[in-house]
Design a protein around this motif. Structure first.
Motif, PDB file in Angstrom:
ATOM      1  N   HIS A 109      -3.636   6.544  -1.730  1.00 53.22           N
ATOM      2  CA  HIS A 109      -2.927   7.278  -2.773  1.00 53.22           C
ATOM      3  C   HIS A 109      -1.462   6.892  -2.704  1.00 53.22           C
ATOM      4  CE1 HIS A 109      -6.009  10.238  -4.082  1.00 53.22           C
ATOM      5  NE2 HIS A 109      -6.539   9.900  -2.911  1.00 53.22           N
ATOM      6  N   VAL A 110      -0.844   6.766  -3.855  1.00 50.88           N
ATOM      7  CA  VAL A 110       0.578   6.445  -3.894  1.00 50.88           C
ATOM      8  C   VAL A 110       1.382   7.566  -3.229  1.00 50.88           C
ATOM      9  CG1 VAL A 110       2.561   6.152  -5.409  1.00 50.88           C
ATOM     10  CG2 VAL A 110       0.390   5.058  -5.977  1.00 50.88           C
ATOM     11  N   ASN A 111       2.317   7.187  -2.414  1.00 56.49           N
ATOM     12  CA  ASN A 111       3.190   8.174  -1.782  1.00 56.49           C
ATOM     13  C   ASN A 111       4.214   8.654  -2.818  1.00 56.49           C
ATOM     14  OD1 ASN A 111       5.462   9.308  -0.468  1.00 56.49           O
ATOM     15  ND2 ASN A 111       4.769   8.427   1.473  1.00 56.49           N
ATOM     16  N   ALA A 112       4.011   9.889  -3.259  1.00 50.41           N
ATOM     17  CA  ALA A 112       4.812  10.413  -4.363  1.00 50.41           C
ATOM     18  C   ALA A 112       6.294  10.505  -3.992  1.00 50.41           C
ATOM     19  CB  ALA A 112       4.298  11.796  -4.755  1.00 50.41           C
ATOM     20  N   ARG A 113       6.546  10.782  -2.745  1.00 51.64           N
ATOM     21  CA  ARG A 113       7.905  10.941  -2.245  1.00 51.64           C
ATOM     22  C   ARG A 113       8.674   9.614  -2.320  1.00 51.64           C
ATOM     23  NH1 ARG A 113       7.540  14.912   0.288  1.00 51.64           N
ATOM     24  NH2 ARG A 113       9.448  16.025   0.799  1.00 51.64           N
ATOM     25  N   ALA A 114       8.006   8.560  -1.869  1.00 48.47           N
ATOM     26  CA  ALA A 114       8.649   7.249  -1.878  1.00 48.47           C
ATOM     27  C   ALA A 114       8.841   6.771  -3.318  1.00 48.47           C
ATOM     28  CB  ALA A 114       7.809   6.248  -1.099  1.00 48.47           C
ATOM     29  N   ALA A 115       7.827   6.995  -4.139  1.00 47.82           N
ATOM     30  CA  ALA A 115       7.920   6.578  -5.540  1.00 47.82           C
ATOM     31  C   ALA A 115       9.071   7.300  -6.231  1.00 47.82           C
ATOM     32  CB  ALA A 115       6.601   6.858  -6.249  1.00 47.82           C
ATOM     33  N   GLY A 116       9.147   8.600  -5.985  1.00 54.10           N
ATOM     34  CA  GLY A 116      10.193   9.399  -6.607  1.00 54.10           C
ATOM     35  C   GLY A 116      11.573   8.962  -6.143  1.00 54.10           C
ATOM     36  N   LEU A 117      11.667   8.646  -4.876  1.00 53.75           N
ATOM     37  CA  LEU A 117      12.958   8.213  -4.321  1.00 53.75           C
ATOM     38  C   LEU A 117      13.441   6.979  -5.066  1.00 53.75           C
ATOM     39  CD1 LEU A 117      15.207   8.221  -2.256  1.00 53.75           C
ATOM     40  CD2 LEU A 117      13.715   6.972  -0.693  1.00 53.75           C
ATOM     41  N   GLN A 133       2.694  14.855  -0.927  1.00 55.27           N
ATOM     42  CA  GLN A 133       3.492  15.857  -1.617  1.00 55.27           C
ATOM     43  C   GLN A 133       3.499  17.134  -0.806  1.00 55.27           C
ATOM     44  OE1 GLN A 133       3.613  15.422  -6.025  1.00 55.27           O
ATOM     45  NE2 GLN A 133       1.409  15.486  -5.795  1.00 55.27           N
ATOM     46  N   ALA A 134       2.604  17.213   0.181  1.00 59.55           N
ATOM     47  CA  ALA A 134       2.501  18.423   0.982  1.00 59.55           C
ATOM     48  C   ALA A 134       1.849  18.091   2.321  1.00 59.55           C
ATOM     49  CB  ALA A 134       1.673  19.474   0.249  1.00 59.55           C
ATOM     50  N   ASP A 135       2.075  18.988   3.280  1.00 61.57           N
ATOM     51  CA  ASP A 135       1.473  18.810   4.602  1.00 61.57           C
ATOM     52  C   ASP A 135       0.157  19.563   4.719  1.00 61.57           C
ATOM     53  OD1 ASP A 135       3.624  17.242   5.414  1.00 61.57           O
ATOM     54  OD2 ASP A 135       4.773  18.998   6.039  1.00 61.57           O
ATOM     55  N   GLY A 136      -0.119  20.418   3.740  1.00 57.03           N
ATOM     56  CA  GLY A 136      -1.362  21.177   3.789  1.00 57.03           C
ATOM     57  C   GLY A 136      -1.642  21.782   2.424  1.00 57.03           C
ATOM     58  N   LEU A 137      -2.874  22.222   2.235  1.00 60.25           N
ATOM     59  CA  LEU A 137      -3.277  22.748   0.926  1.00 60.25           C
ATOM     60  C   LEU A 137      -4.014  24.062   1.094  1.00 60.25           C
ATOM     61  CD1 LEU A 137      -3.916  22.470  -2.129  1.00 60.25           C
ATOM     62  CD2 LEU A 137      -5.882  21.059  -1.493  1.00 60.25           C
ATOM     63  N   VAL A 138      -3.601  25.086   0.346  1.00 60.80           N
ATOM     64  CA  VAL A 138      -4.416  26.293   0.340  1.00 60.80           C
ATOM     65  C   VAL A 138      -4.925  26.533  -1.076  1.00 60.80           C
ATOM     66  CG1 VAL A 138      -2.412  27.251   1.613  1.00 60.80           C
ATOM     67  CG2 VAL A 138      -3.696  28.710   0.050  1.00 60.80           C
ATOM     68  N   VAL A 139      -6.192  26.870  -1.148  1.00 63.36           N
ATOM     69  CA  VAL A 139      -6.861  27.080  -2.431  1.00 63.36           C
ATOM     70  C   VAL A 139      -7.335  28.523  -2.513  1.00 63.36           C
ATOM     71  CG1 VAL A 139      -8.710  26.300  -3.955  1.00 63.36           C
ATOM     72  CG2 VAL A 139      -7.670  24.690  -2.363  1.00 63.36           C
ATOM     73  N   HIS A 196      24.722  17.212  -0.984  1.00 63.58           N
ATOM     74  CA  HIS A 196      23.523  17.808  -0.384  1.00 63.58           C
ATOM     75  C   HIS A 196      22.613  16.678   0.063  1.00 63.58           C
ATOM     76  CE1 HIS A 196      23.940  22.094  -1.573  1.00 63.58           C
ATOM     77  NE2 HIS A 196      24.790  21.566  -2.434  1.00 63.58           N
ATOM     78  N   VAL A 197      21.971  16.865   1.176  1.00 61.22           N
ATOM     79  CA  VAL A 197      21.037  15.862   1.680  1.00 61.22           C
ATOM     80  C   VAL A 197      19.889  15.692   0.683  1.00 61.22           C
ATOM     81  CG1 VAL A 197      19.357  15.348   3.478  1.00 61.22           C
ATOM     82  CG2 VAL A 197      21.578  16.285   4.090  1.00 61.22           C
ATOM     83  N   ASN A 198      19.531  14.488   0.407  1.00 63.54           N
ATOM     84  CA  ASN A 198      18.393  14.208  -0.467  1.00 63.54           C
ATOM     85  C   ASN A 198      17.100  14.452   0.314  1.00 63.54           C
ATOM     86  OD1 ASN A 198      16.220  12.833  -1.712  1.00 63.54           O
ATOM     87  ND2 ASN A 198      17.662  11.632  -2.932  1.00 63.54           N
ATOM     88  N   ALA A 199      16.458  15.540  -0.041  1.00 62.82           N
ATOM     89  CA  ALA A 199      15.295  15.992   0.723  1.00 62.82           C
ATOM     90  C   ALA A 199      14.159  14.977   0.680  1.00 62.82           C
ATOM     91  CB  ALA A 199      14.810  17.333   0.178  1.00 62.82           C
ATOM     92  N   ARG A 200      14.044  14.321  -0.449  1.00 61.67           N
ATOM     93  CA  ARG A 200      12.996  13.344  -0.664  1.00 61.67           C
ATOM     94  C   ARG A 200      13.153  12.144   0.283  1.00 61.67           C
ATOM     95  NH1 ARG A 200      11.454  14.534  -4.965  1.00 61.67           N
ATOM     96  NH2 ARG A 200       9.412  13.795  -5.577  1.00 61.67           N
ATOM     97  N   ALA A 201      14.367  11.638   0.341  1.00 57.14           N
ATOM     98  CA  ALA A 201      14.632  10.491   1.209  1.00 57.14           C
ATOM     99  C   ALA A 201      14.474  10.881   2.678  1.00 57.14           C
ATOM    100  CB  ALA A 201      16.033   9.952   0.958  1.00 57.14           C
ATOM    101  N   ALA A 202      14.976  12.053   3.013  1.00 54.62           N
ATOM    102  CA  ALA A 202      14.870  12.518   4.395  1.00 54.62           C
ATOM    103  C   ALA A 202      13.413  12.653   4.797  1.00 54.62           C
ATOM    104  CB  ALA A 202      15.599  13.847   4.549  1.00 54.62           C
ATOM    105  N   GLY A 203      12.641  13.249   3.887  1.00 52.85           N
ATOM    106  CA  GLY A 203      11.226  13.459   4.164  1.00 52.85           C
ATOM    107  C   GLY A 203      10.490  12.138   4.312  1.00 52.85           C
ATOM    108  N   LEU A 204      10.841  11.199   3.471  1.00 47.49           N
ATOM    109  CA  LEU A 204      10.186   9.892   3.524  1.00 47.49           C
ATOM    110  C   LEU A 204      10.383   9.274   4.904  1.00 47.49           C
ATOM    111  CD1 LEU A 204       8.824   7.429   2.274  1.00 47.49           C
ATOM    112  CD2 LEU A 204      11.055   6.710   1.408  1.00 47.49           C
TER     113      LEU A 204
END
Lengths: 326, 326
Positions: free
Chosen positions: B40-48, A113-119, A40-48
């Motif tokens: 802020h530390v990039n959580a994605r890169a750190a996690g990778l 960790q996200a592209d947007g935030l809803v509260v 499976h593609v590593n989503a974290r690496a891809a996203g980075l």
DNA sequence: CTGAAAGCGCTTACAG
DNA sequence: CTGAAAGCGCTTACAG
């Protein structure tokens, strides 16, 4: 993995990402190899590498000192709808429940960790809203539901229309002396909007609006109960009650029953929020319900839109007829 | 950022990660620079780099064709508790609501979006559970609540004790002809465990257990309603009713009221799940409630534990006394 | 249409 | 105690 399919890493990436520039034969080969290897593609690496997270963060604010299991069910429904709306757009949802100051955290976008935030969540936790109000100053990728301030980006129910609909229904049921219960100076801005709707509805029916009834109590339910106690004690004449939220109306229904005031016989009752709980109260509670699916969509869209496209959004509401009004 | 603080990238990383090997002075300098730059530390890169995600995925299974806003509130409470438990351990929670086959997805761990997966939700969605049962074969980092099968790792209420407590309470309230309502062959395995608890409770009280009452209906509420209809129609004598879940009990309460059967006067009623809705029913519903906080913790712990430490967990339950039993 | 190489933003041995 | 370098697992210009 690239080895197994006999192609380069780049080709694997392109094949699995559904790139157009890949031969069907190659893609099939890659997909088969992936299947066999359980790759499976590593989503974290891809996203980075891509620079986007594909995730939206949702924080639910609770009352300090109360567990997540005791959140007002209204916010649970809204949470569910927001997650669903995120999924519709291909986004994951990162959710957290926050109530105590030491756990406040809203830097999801900054930390990537996200592209947007809803509260969303209770307006009664002032410290939490102060915190997130500041977050809105750092970041444009943010959207609020029910925030106790007007100076940031928010989505709300169409409270004016809701109030009008409630009054109209009460009037149709024969009520003339209708009172609104809820603190219009409350941190919950939506309450005063609902009161405005009530006033307009009363005017439209040629009736005179009463000032709003405010009552104390540690939670909304207790406030509803106490409002009834107070109204009866001060001898106010009323045959219709419109509550700023369902939790109050539910408490009021209990109190009315305890005092043998017939609902809807002697008084019609309407709440606001569309709580599922209202289906089982005695009598079942008529309520004004926002379009949850639409609320979730607007919240997600607003959080993702960024600065310039910002708008203040209204979610349509409808009257859910149950037995608490004649 | 490293430039601004006048140190190397490594030092920044160590300072912000709270490494012991850093001078207080250096750390302060780095922290101040971070503050000024809004870094802020990039959580994605750190996690990778670290190879761990610090995230737990939670999927909530719903009924096919039903929106997320209409999920049984029991699962919302459980979701909230699970998110809270994840936060307690320093994990983020990635949540998704899944109901339709085309949206089933459980490869969060393989895709490195999470370190573990917990699956909760209605046992009635067979296709969804078949899907996740397969996922349990790929991965050990998984935990289920209320799965309709026994061959994987799960967490459940202490249903046996719950059933016994319910019967004991009904007996204490004067009931002797107590019947259990719920399909013991249901996909919801917990129902038959509750029935077993009922049987043991009846035996302990020197009473004879009846066979379980099963009833149709499109949801639990309708099933509860229909059970009452059927019992009355077939002339069964009963003065106590123990329902396999609160939703059924709530439907039954409505039906009993409609037929002028006094609760708790003529019949005592107890449900199972601890739904908040039961506070407002008429009369308020006595119920067996699992310890939600504990349930969340066990779910998270199990999902994170991996293969060898796997155990089948029971969550303690307690009787919540309300007015539906004398 | 496919491959070799660079680089996303971190952390962590390895030196010093 | 701190720095230079390698590398986590991908995607994407850049060539061919």
């Amino acid at each position: 993995m690239a080895e197994r399919a006999g192609v380069s890493q780049s080709t694997v990436s392109r094949a699995l990402a559904g790139s157009e520039t890949i031969t069907e034969a190659t893609r099939r080969r890659v997909e088969q190899a992936a299947e066999e290897l359980g790759y499976h593609v590593n989503a974290r690496a891809a996203g980075l590498r891509k620079g986007q997270t594909g995730t939206i963060a949702i924080v639910v604010i609770g009352r300090a000192g109360q567990g997540a299991a005791r959140i007002n069910p209204f916010y649970y429904s809204l949470l569910g709808s927001t997650c669903a709306a995120a999924a519709e757009r291909g986004f994951e949802a990162l959710v957290s429940f926050q109530a105590e100051p030491e756990e406040f955290f809203g830097h999801y976008v900054a930390r990537r960790q996200a592209d947007g935030l809803v509260v969303i969540g209770t307006a009664t936790n002032g410290a939490a809203w102060d915190y997130f109000r500041d977050r809105a100053k750092d970041s444009d990728e943010i959207a609020f539901w029910g925030s106790p301030f007007d100076d940031a980006v928010w989505v709300r129910s169409d409270n004016l229309s809701g109030g009008q609909q409630a009054v109209a229904r009460l009037v149709a049921g024969g009520a003339r002396d209708i009172v609104f219960v809820g603190d219009t100076n409350s941190t919950q801005r939506q309450f005063s909007e609902r009161y405005d709707g009530y006033c307009q509805g009363m005017a439209a029916a040629g009736l005179t609006a009463h000032p709003p009834i405010e009552s104390g109590g540690e939670d909304r339910v207790a406030q509803g109960r106490e409002a009834v106690t107070r109204l009866l004690a001060q001898g106010t004449v009323f045959d219709g009650l419109f509550f700023a939220c369902d939790a109050m109306a539910l408490g009021a229904l209990e109190e009315l029953a305890a005092r043998d005031v017939a609902v809807p016989g002697a008084v019609g009752v309407i709440g606001f929020d569309g709580l599922g709980t209202g289906e089982f109260s005695s009598p079942p509670l008529t309520t004004v319900e926002p379009d949850f699916a639409q609320a979730g969509r607007l919240l997600v869209q607003t959080a993702l839109a960024g600065a310039d496209e910002k708008i203040e959004c209204r979610v349509p509401v409808r009257l859910v007829e149950r037995a608490s009004v004649g």
